[in-house]
Design a protein around this motif. Structure first.
Motif, PDB file in Angstrom:
ATOM      1  N   ARG A 123       0.847  -1.199   0.000  1.00 28.71           N
ATOM      2  CA  ARG A 123       0.000   0.000   0.000  1.00 28.71           C
ATOM      3  C   ARG A 123       0.878   1.243   0.000  1.00 28.71           C
ATOM      4  N   ASP A 124       0.295   2.338  -0.460  1.00 23.68           N
ATOM      5  CA  ASP A 124       1.017   3.602  -0.496  1.00 23.68           C
ATOM      6  C   ASP A 124       0.943   4.335   0.834  1.00 23.68           C
ATOM      7  N   LEU A 125       2.037   4.965   1.200  1.00 27.02           N
ATOM      8  CA  LEU A 125       2.064   5.841   2.361  1.00 27.02           C
ATOM      9  C   LEU A 125       1.608   7.241   1.942  1.00 27.02           C
ATOM     10  N   ASP A 126       1.260   8.071   2.912  1.00 27.93           N
ATOM     11  CA  ASP A 126       0.878   9.453   2.626  1.00 27.93           C
ATOM     12  C   ASP A 126       2.006  10.164   1.897  1.00 27.93           C
ATOM     13  N   GLY A 127       1.639  10.957   0.935  1.00 27.93           N
ATOM     14  CA  GLY A 127       2.610  11.766   0.214  1.00 27.93           C
ATOM     15  C   GLY A 127       3.175  11.133  -1.038  1.00 27.93           C
ATOM     16  N   VAL A 128       3.036   9.824  -1.188  1.00 29.83           N
ATOM     17  CA  VAL A 128       3.624   9.140  -2.337  1.00 29.83           C
ATOM     18  C   VAL A 128       2.937   9.544  -3.637  1.00 29.83           C
ATOM     19  N   HIS A 129       1.646   9.823  -3.581  1.00 26.65           N
ATOM     20  CA  HIS A 129       0.924  10.194  -4.799  1.00 26.65           C
ATOM     21  C   HIS A 129       1.364  11.544  -5.353  1.00 26.65           C
ATOM     22  N   ALA A 130       2.139  12.293  -4.583  1.00 29.40           N
ATOM     23  CA  ALA A 130       2.681  13.557  -5.087  1.00 29.40           C
ATOM     24  C   ALA A 130       3.605  13.306  -6.281  1.00 29.40           C
ATOM     25  N   TRP A 131       4.216  12.128  -6.360  1.00 26.18           N
ATOM     26  CA  TRP A 131       5.045  11.787  -7.524  1.00 26.18           C
ATOM     27  C   TRP A 131       4.193  11.756  -8.780  1.00 26.18           C
ATOM     28  N   ARG A 132       2.979  11.216  -8.664  1.00 28.31           N
ATOM     29  CA  ARG A 132       2.084  11.149  -9.826  1.00 28.31           C
ATOM     30  C   ARG A 132       1.680  12.551 -10.264  1.00 28.31           C
ATOM     31  N   GLU A 133       1.444  13.422  -9.312  1.00 29.12           N
ATOM     32  CA  GLU A 133       1.093  14.808  -9.636  1.00 29.12           C
ATOM     33  C   GLU A 133       2.256  15.523 -10.304  1.00 29.12           C
ATOM     34  N   ALA A 134       3.473  15.247  -9.868  1.00 27.99           N
ATOM     35  CA  ALA A 134       4.657  15.917 -10.410  1.00 27.99           C
ATOM     36  C   ALA A 134       5.147  15.306 -11.726  1.00 27.99           C
ATOM     37  N   HIS A 135       4.866  14.030 -11.940  1.00 26.18           N
ATOM     38  CA  HIS A 135       5.380  13.321 -13.128  1.00 26.18           C
ATOM     39  C   HIS A 135       4.282  12.459 -13.766  1.00 26.18           C
ATOM     40  N   PRO A 136       3.157  13.067 -14.135  1.00 26.82           N
ATOM     41  CA  PRO A 136       2.065  12.266 -14.698  1.00 26.82           C
ATOM     42  C   PRO A 136       2.440  11.602 -16.018  1.00 26.82           C
ATOM     43  N   ASP A 137       3.345  12.210 -16.784  1.00 24.03           N
ATOM     44  CA  ASP A 137       3.744  11.619 -18.055  1.00 24.03           C
ATOM     45  C   ASP A 137       4.381  10.250 -17.859  1.00 24.03           C
ATOM     46  N   VAL A 138       5.117  10.074 -16.791  1.00 21.89           N
ATOM     47  CA  VAL A 138       5.772   8.793 -16.512  1.00 21.89           C
ATOM     48  C   VAL A 138       4.765   7.794 -15.949  1.00 21.89           C
ATOM     49  N   ILE A 139       4.088   8.174 -14.923  1.00 17.56           N
ATOM     50  CA  ILE A 139       3.260   7.238 -14.169  1.00 17.56           C
ATOM     51  C   ILE A 139       1.971   6.870 -14.895  1.00 17.56           C
ATOM     52  N   ASP A 140       1.268   7.842 -15.463  1.00 11.89           N
ATOM     53  CA  ASP A 140      -0.016   7.553 -16.100  1.00 11.89           C
ATOM     54  C   ASP A 140       0.119   6.646 -17.313  1.00 11.89           C
ATOM     55  N   ALA A 141       1.149   6.862 -18.119  1.00 10.53           N
ATOM     56  CA  ALA A 141       1.346   6.002 -19.290  1.00 10.53           C
ATOM     57  C   ALA A 141       1.522   4.546 -18.860  1.00 10.53           C
ATOM     58  N   LEU A 142       2.343   4.323 -17.847  1.00 10.65           N
ATOM     59  CA  LEU A 142       2.602   2.947 -17.402  1.00 10.65           C
ATOM     60  C   LEU A 142       1.383   2.345 -16.698  1.00 10.65           C
ATOM     61  N   LEU A 143       0.645   3.159 -15.943  1.00  8.50           N
ATOM     62  CA  LEU A 143      -0.576   2.650 -15.310  1.00  8.50           C
ATOM     63  C   LEU A 143      -1.544   2.122 -16.367  1.00  8.50           C
ATOM     64  N   GLU A 144      -1.585   2.816 -17.505  1.00  2.00           N
ATOM     65  CA  GLU A 144      -2.486   2.423 -18.591  1.00  2.00           C
ATOM     66  C   GLU A 144      -1.896   1.336 -19.465  1.00  2.00           C
ATOM     67  N   GLY A 145      -0.681   0.891 -19.144  1.00  2.00           N
ATOM     68  CA  GLY A 145      -0.058  -0.175 -19.927  1.00  2.00           C
ATOM     69  C   GLY A 145       0.504   0.286 -21.253  1.00  2.00           C
ATOM     70  N   GLN A 146       0.686   1.589 -21.397  1.00  2.00           N
ATOM     71  CA  GLN A 146       1.227   2.144 -22.630  1.00  2.00           C
ATOM     72  C   GLN A 146       2.748   2.198 -22.563  1.00  2.00           C
ATOM     73  N   THR A 147       3.354   2.388 -23.718  1.00  2.00           N
ATOM     74  CA  THR A 147       4.801   2.564 -23.788  1.00  2.00           C
ATOM     75  C   THR A 147       5.122   4.014 -23.460  1.00  2.00           C
ATOM     76  N   LEU A 148       6.013   4.221 -22.530  1.00  2.00           N
ATOM     77  CA  LEU A 148       6.474   5.543 -22.160  1.00  2.00           C
ATOM     78  C   LEU A 148       7.469   5.999 -23.222  1.00  2.00           C
ATOM     79  N   GLN A 149       7.118   7.044 -23.943  1.00  2.00           N
ATOM     80  CA  GLN A 149       7.976   7.592 -25.005  1.00  2.00           C
ATOM     81  C   GLN A 149       8.748   8.778 -24.457  1.00  2.00           C
ATOM     82  N   LEU A 150      10.061   8.660 -24.408  1.00  2.00           N
ATOM     83  CA  LEU A 150      10.891   9.758 -23.891  1.00  2.00           C
ATOM     84  C   LEU A 150      11.756  10.347 -24.981  1.00  2.00           C
TER      85      LEU A 150
END
Length: 150
Positions: A123-150
């Protein structure tokens, strides 16, 4: 067995467990990384940072670009640290991890952590979701099973 629903698990481990280990997770000018290879690099970096003394709830400042940024952000999720200044940092040119008085080159971190890779937390601890807010391009693509294009 307890159900794992942490953001770290859902971004990488979930895809590997459900048969997508050989699918491309990240693609950049250096080439492609499968979900399994990206998971290996992320778990190794998280393990190295833990061995250097970084623990749940500590802060980590990530000031890197490209592939290292993606790996660092995903490792931070796994390690359950929160984004912020004043704690450890991944930055510089050449890229180093600074944890307390220790400075370890980026290239050495994977080897250090390879001996003790960090599993995804349940489980996630408090504050960890701030990474998703700061780096949605990284996290959201992978959550959706997409290829992260950099």
């Amino acid at each position: 067995m307890p159900r794992t629903s942490s953001l770290a698990f859902l971004t990488l481990d979930h895809h590997v467990v459900h048969g997508r280990a050989d699918d491309v997770a990240l693609s950049d000018s250096e080439g492609d990384l499968t979900f399994a290879l990206l998971l290996d690099q992320v778990a190794s970096l998280a393990g190295a940072l833990r061995l250097l003394g970084l623990a749940d709830g500590d802060t980590l400042h990530v000031e890197v670009a490209g592939r290292p940024r993606a790996i660092a952000v995903l490792a931070a999720l796994r390690l359950q640290v929160v984004p912020g200044a004043g704690g450890a940092a991944l930055s510089g040119d050449p890229l180093v991890a600074s944890v307390g008085a220790e400075e370890v080159p980026w290239g050495a971190l994977r080897e250090i952590g390879r001996t003790d890779p960090l599993p995804a937390p349940a489980r996630d601890l408090d504050g960890v979701h701030a990474w998703r807010e700061a780096h949605p391009d990284v996290i959201d693509a992978l959550l959706e099973g997409q290829t992260l294009q950099l």
